[in-house]
Write a protein that holds these residues in place. Structure first.
Motif, PDB file in Angstrom:
ATOM      1  N   GLN A   2       0.821  -1.206   0.000  1.00  0.00           N
ATOM      2  CA  GLN A   2       0.000   0.000   0.000  1.00  0.00           C
ATOM      3  C   GLN A   2       0.863   1.267   0.000  1.00  0.00           C
ATOM      4  O   GLN A   2       0.450   2.312  -0.532  1.00  0.00           O
ATOM      5  N   THR A   3       2.064   1.169   0.565  1.00  0.00           N
ATOM      6  CA  THR A   3       2.965   2.322   0.577  1.00  0.00           C
ATOM      7  C   THR A   3       3.554   2.560  -0.807  1.00  0.00           C
ATOM      8  O   THR A   3       3.598   3.691  -1.305  1.00  0.00           O
ATOM      9  N   GLY A  22       0.843   3.753  -2.951  1.00  0.00           N
ATOM     10  CA  GLY A  22       0.528   5.135  -2.599  1.00  0.00           C
ATOM     11  C   GLY A  22       1.462   6.119  -3.265  1.00  0.00           C
ATOM     12  O   GLY A  22       1.037   7.189  -3.722  1.00  0.00           O
ATOM     13  N   GLU A  82       0.685  13.821   2.375  1.00  0.00           N
ATOM     14  CA  GLU A  82       0.516  12.445   1.896  1.00  0.00           C
ATOM     15  C   GLU A  82       1.872  11.765   1.731  1.00  0.00           C
ATOM     16  O   GLU A  82       2.048  10.596   2.107  1.00  0.00           O
ATOM     17  N   GLN A 136       0.466   6.338  -6.876  1.00  0.00           N
ATOM     18  CA  GLN A 136      -0.784   7.089  -7.030  1.00  0.00           C
ATOM     19  C   GLN A 136      -0.548   8.590  -6.938  1.00  0.00           C
ATOM     20  O   GLN A 136      -1.194   9.374  -7.650  1.00  0.00           O
TER      21      GLN A 136
END
Length: 217
Positions: free
Chosen positions: A64-65, A68, A199, A71
């Motif tokens: 997910q990192t 991320g 973020e 993204q």
């Protein structure tokens, strides 16, 4: 009382000008705006580099990192920052006949970067990170992205952005800054650039690379 005392007192005379000065400090020129957005790019590259280090050492990489980071590249760099360059900067240099070769390469690298980001997003999953073949593909993709975008951002920061004033009028230059700011808040809300930085910081903290002192040799 001496006539000059009022003008030499500390702090009282300049106060009426402070709001105007403060306003000027908050304004960001188009070149500075684009350069600080490159700061976001470079911090995501650090996330990629740490992910590569972990992959090479057989350590865990939180999917997910990594996803991320990709993204943020997709939303903030490719769909916002690079589109500003493609819509507002590159055509002006092309019409002026300046830095044509550089602009051509930058356009090509934008297209290639989007392909690489799509590949990172495809491979940044728990399933892929547990598959040696997928890890090898991901490693190659991250290395290609990092190798391309370091020089890419450096050439824009040192050659293209400083030359922007040569191809636009002063009024047009100021108007570009307003256009950039309006688009930033349209896409990213009231927090804008600062929200995206937060973020990135969250990703850095997840990987243990947030503290700047950790990079000191």
């Amino acid at each position: 009382m001496l006539a000059g005392c009022a003008t030499t007192s500390t702090g009282s005379a300049p106060r009426p000008e402070e709001p105007e000065g403060q306003k000027e400090e908050e304004e960001v020129s188009p070149a500075e705006d684009l350069m600080r957005e490159h700061g976001v790019l470079r911090r995501v590259l650090l996330v990629y580099e740490e992910s590569l280090r972990r992959l090479a050492g057989g350590e865990t990489v939180p999917p997910q990192t990594l996803a991320g980071g990709a993204q943020i590249i997709r939303r903030f760099i490719e769909d916002y920052h690079e589109k500003l360059e493609e819509q507002f900067l590159f055509p002006r240099f092309e019409r002026a006949g300046k830095h044509l070769e550089l602009v051509g390469v930058l356009r090509e690298q934008h297209a290639r970067g989007r392909q690489l980001t799509a590949e990172v997003l495809r491979l940044a999953t728990p399933e892929s990170l547990s598959n040696p073949g997928s890890v090898a593909s991901l490693t190659r993709t991250l290395r290609l992205f990092i190798r391309m975008y370091g020089p890419h951002a450096a050439r824009e920061d040192t050659i293209l952005f400083p030359a922007l004033r040569q191809v636009v009028s002063a009024h047009e230059y100021d108007a570009l800054g307003e256009d950039f700011e309006r688009k930033e808040h349209e896409l990213f809300g009231a927090s804008g650039f600062e929200g995206v930085v937060e973020e990135v910081a969250t990703l850095e903290k997840a990987l243990g690379i947030y503290e700047l002192s950790s990079f000191t040799p």
